[in-house]
Write an enzyme that holds these catalytic residues in place. Structure first.
Site, PDB file in Angstrom:
ATOM      1  N   ASP A 247       0.864  -1.170   0.000  1.00 11.86           N
ATOM      2  CA  ASP A 247       0.000   0.000   0.000  1.00 11.86           C
ATOM      3  C   ASP A 247       0.909   1.231   0.000  1.00 11.86           C
ATOM      4  O   ASP A 247       2.107   1.131   0.305  1.00 11.86           O
ATOM      5  CB  ASP A 247      -0.884  -0.037   1.246  1.00 11.86           C
ATOM      6  CG  ASP A 247      -1.725   1.212   1.409  1.00 11.86           C
ATOM      7  OD1 ASP A 247      -2.275   1.687   0.410  1.00 11.86           O
ATOM      8  OD2 ASP A 247      -1.815   1.718   2.552  1.00 11.86           O
TER       9      ASP A 247
ATOM     10  N   ASP B 140      -0.261   5.030   0.964  1.00  9.83           N
ATOM     11  CA  ASP B 140      -0.539   5.986   2.033  1.00  9.83           C
ATOM     12  C   ASP B 140      -0.384   5.344   3.412  1.00  9.83           C
ATOM     13  O   ASP B 140      -0.971   4.295   3.698  1.00  9.83           O
ATOM     14  CB  ASP B 140      -1.957   6.536   1.900  1.00  9.83           C
ATOM     15  CG  ASP B 140      -2.125   7.399   0.660  1.00  9.83           C
ATOM     16  OD1 ASP B 140      -1.205   7.419  -0.169  1.00  9.83           O
ATOM     17  OD2 ASP B 140      -3.187   8.039   0.525  1.00  9.83           O
TER      18      ASP B 140
END
Length: 404
Positions: A189, A191
């Site tokens: 991922d 963020d």
């Protein structure tokens, strides 16, 4: 009996244990001494801790009548080297390891005796035996690896994860075997995982609606809102922003500590590395180029006539989309899904974490930590390397080699 054969259980053997201050030549000296008695080596184990060595050699018994002479000679040699020796008579080799082989990595910051005791006790309670313990790193966290046999990986992982969190350590449990050294794919991922920021909040700060966007983002990450609906609601608040804001946001992005080390080390080892994000290609494409990533996929902010329209275009990357992209990247990389590693922090990463061979929750929300295969709760992304069996010394050696 050849050196490659294991002695029958009833064949006499000697366990020769040497311990004392470590220095060059101890191992060679011991076996040079033993060579005079024509013994075969069955097993060897050596450990050095804070400059103190423990060297164990399991050897066949010498010709009848020479055991006493061997004992005397070994003790005399050890004394001349200012070491201590212990020789124990027995029969056969080590007892066979139980079925089920796992590697348990424990991360502590610090690693306390209380936590270590709790992990070891839980392994025993689950029916496992600790065969070996090896330190992977001493900073920025202490990481140790336990080789465990006698219990299957799944039940062992279930037994350990909850107890480990209660005593303040992170634990990863993976099956032992050749697959650990095979080529792999790592997908992260973006963020609050690869980077410290939430990209949409950086855009929102330029639009003057940061608080509104942050509130919706937090609810989505907790799993309280449908991601796609929340995405559209947040992006709508950006309508009218000048497209020049993209370059400003790219400059504001802060990599998570250890991110460069993680990616650089993985690439050196032949891993392929990708990112999937509920954020925006306007940022992930830049990260892909800067960090040398193999794959990157995210949502795309629509820009018309030099301004953001408040809409996204193309396929939405949501919770299900991240898992779908993991499978797609694995197929393109030629890596079995069982050989993939996924890293994330939010509820929309759960499908991806569960689909991967190893799912790592990185400083994640409670719902994510409980569902992932492993959790890391220190702010250093490169600690994930230890879950793959890579030591801090190997990382530093590779860095030194590249600098020469």
């Amino acid at each position: 009996m050849s050196a490659s054969q294991t002695p029958p259980a009833d064949v006499p053997t000697l366990l020769v244990k040497i311990f004392g201050k470590d220095r060059p030549g101890i191992t060679a000296g011991l076996f040079d001494t033993l060579a005079a008695y024509s013994v075969d080596v069955v097993d060897i184990e050596q450990v050095v801790t804070r400059g103190r060595m423990v060297l164990c050699a399991l050897v066949t018994e010498p010709t009848r009548g020479l055991e006493g002479d061997l004992r005397s000679t070994v003790h005399s040699w050890a004394e001349s080297m200012k070491m201590q020796a212990e020789i124990i008579s027995g029969t056969g080799d080590n007892r066979p390891r139980g079925r089920g082989r796992s590697l348990v990595t424990v991360l502590g910051h610090p690693l306390t005796a209380e936590a270590t005791a709790a992990v070891a006790a839980r392994i025993a309670k689950a029916g496992g035996n600790i065969d070996r313990i090896f330190r992977l790193a001493k900073y920025p966290v202490t990481a140790v690896e336990f080789a465990v046999s006698g219990v299957e990986t799944g039940p062992l992982r279930t037994a350990l994860v909850t107890d480990a969190a209660a005593v303040g350590v992170d634990v990863a449990v993976v099956a032992a075997g050749l697959h650990r050294r095979a080529q792999r794919l790592v997908v992260m991922d973006v963020d609050s995982t690869l980077i410290q920021d939430e990209v949409i909040e950086l855009f929102a700060a330029h639009a003057g609606c940061e608080d509104k966007v942050a509130e919706v983002t937090a609810a989505a990450m907790r799993g309280e809102l449908d991601f796609e609906q929340s995405l559209h609601a947040r992006v709508a608040l950006l309508e009218g922003l000048d497209a020049s804001v993209v370059d400003k946001v790219r400059a504001e992005v802060r990599l998570t500590p250890g991110a460069r080390t993680l990616i650089r080390t993985l690439k050196r080892l032949g891993y392929q590395v990708g990112v999937v994000s509920g954020g925006f290609t306007q940022v992930t494409d830049d990260l892909k180029e800067r960090l040398g990533l193999d794959f990157a996929q995210a949502n795309t902010l629509e820009i018309v006539d030099g301004r953001l329209t408040g809409r996204v275009t193309g396929e939405i990357v949501d919770r299900a989309g991240k898992a779908r992209l993991l499978r797609r990247f694995a197929a393109e990389a030629g890596v079995p899904l069982s050989q993939t590693v996924a890293i994330g922090d939010g509820a929309n990463d759960l499908d991806m974490l569960n689909a991967a061979g190893l799912g790592v929750a990185f400083n994640a929300k409670p719902v994510v930590r409980e569902a992932a295969h492993a959790a890391v709760n220190v702010p250093f992304l490169d600690t994930v390397l230890y879950l793959l069996g890579i030591t801090r010394e190997e990382v530093e050696a590779a860095d030194t080699h590249d600098e020469q």
